[in-house]
Scaffold this motif. Structure first.
Motif: not given
Length: 262
Positions: A112-134
């Motif tokens: 909410a407070a800091r400069p952010m790149p453009p976005y529409d959605v920010i995922k904050l959680g995952i239902s199944e523990p999976q390895e996801k490259a990022f």
């Protein structure tokens, strides 16, 4: 603190989930608005038939959507419609089977407070523990990073969505052909710019099983050779389009970082 609305989706028949989620969030000073979930299992078959493109579904996936998946879709759609109707700049949307990590409030404050790149959605959680490259983009706290995943994260356990993102998804998401988390991740189709936070600040609560049911993950297929060929062709197209879209987004993130270095 997070100055925008928080919506918690909960079935009226699941007070234990509601109570547990509210306690988790209250510990971090977060007070959500309760949204009564749609119980798809209680919907008349003719209503589901009106909402779902059953033939289109089978051209895209090997089995029909379950009533529970339809209800989940309608529950999230109701929240997004509210965001648009009330002109809410952005909101946090949560499902009730959550475990809120210690960093959640701090992550939300940083978003909410800091400069952010453009976005529409920010995922904050995952239902199944999976390895996801990022690819990391920027630090939000001492331990949490804003990231770009290299593949989709099919979970709507917890996410921030902007009003523009809600409008874009609502324009795309009729009729229903996918589970809501899968539909929301099809960025190469609808254009949503989807980021995430790692480590995940929200995880599933192990005390509760999914209300959608394990049948979503059963390995069974419906339809003859014609439908199977159509699904294979769509899958090949989506795989290529997804890779191209992610590559373009990663280049955009790098350009944003170059323009916003301290």
């Amino acid at each position: 603190m997070w100055p925008y609305p928080i919506f918690l989706i909960n079935l009226k028949a699941s007070p234990d989930r509601r109570r547990a989620a509210l306690q988790q969030l209250a510990r971090q000073g977060l007070a959500p608005r309760l949204i009564e979930a749609v119980d798809g299992r209680a919907l008349p078959p003719e209503e589901i038939a009106r909402l779902v493109d059953a033939e289109g579904r089978l051209r895209r996936a090997p089995k029909p959507l379950s009533p529970a998946e339809v209800g989940c879709y309608l529950s999230h759609r109701a929240v997004l419609e509210r965001i648009v109707a009330e002109a809410i700049p952005q909101a946090l949307v949560l499902e009730d089977d959550l475990t809120a990590g210690d960093e959640l409030a701090a992550v939300l404050q940083a978003i909410a407070a800091r400069p952010m790149p453009p976005y529409d959605v920010i995922k904050l959680g995952i239902s199944e523990p999976q390895e996801k490259a990022f690819t990391p983009i920027l630090a939000l706290t001492e331990t949490s990073w804003l990231v770009r995943h290299h593949n989709v994260v099919n979970s709507n356990l917890a996410y921030v969505i902007t009003r523009a993102g809600a409008e874009r998804f609502l324009a795309y998401g009729r009729p229903i052909r996918y589970p809501v988390d899968v539909a929301m991740n099809r960025a190469w189709r609808h254009g949503l710019d989807i980021l995430a936070v790692r480590p995940w600040p929200v995880l599933p609560n192990p005390a509760f099983a999914s209300t959608i049911g394990a049948d979503r993950f059963e390995d069974r297929a419906v339809g003859g050779i014609g439908l199977r060929l159509q699904r294979r062709a769509r899958k090949a197209y989506d795989s290529l389009a997804k890779r191209l879209d992610v590559g373009r987004r990663i280049r955009g993130d790098a350009a944003w970082l170059r323009n916003h270095r301290d």
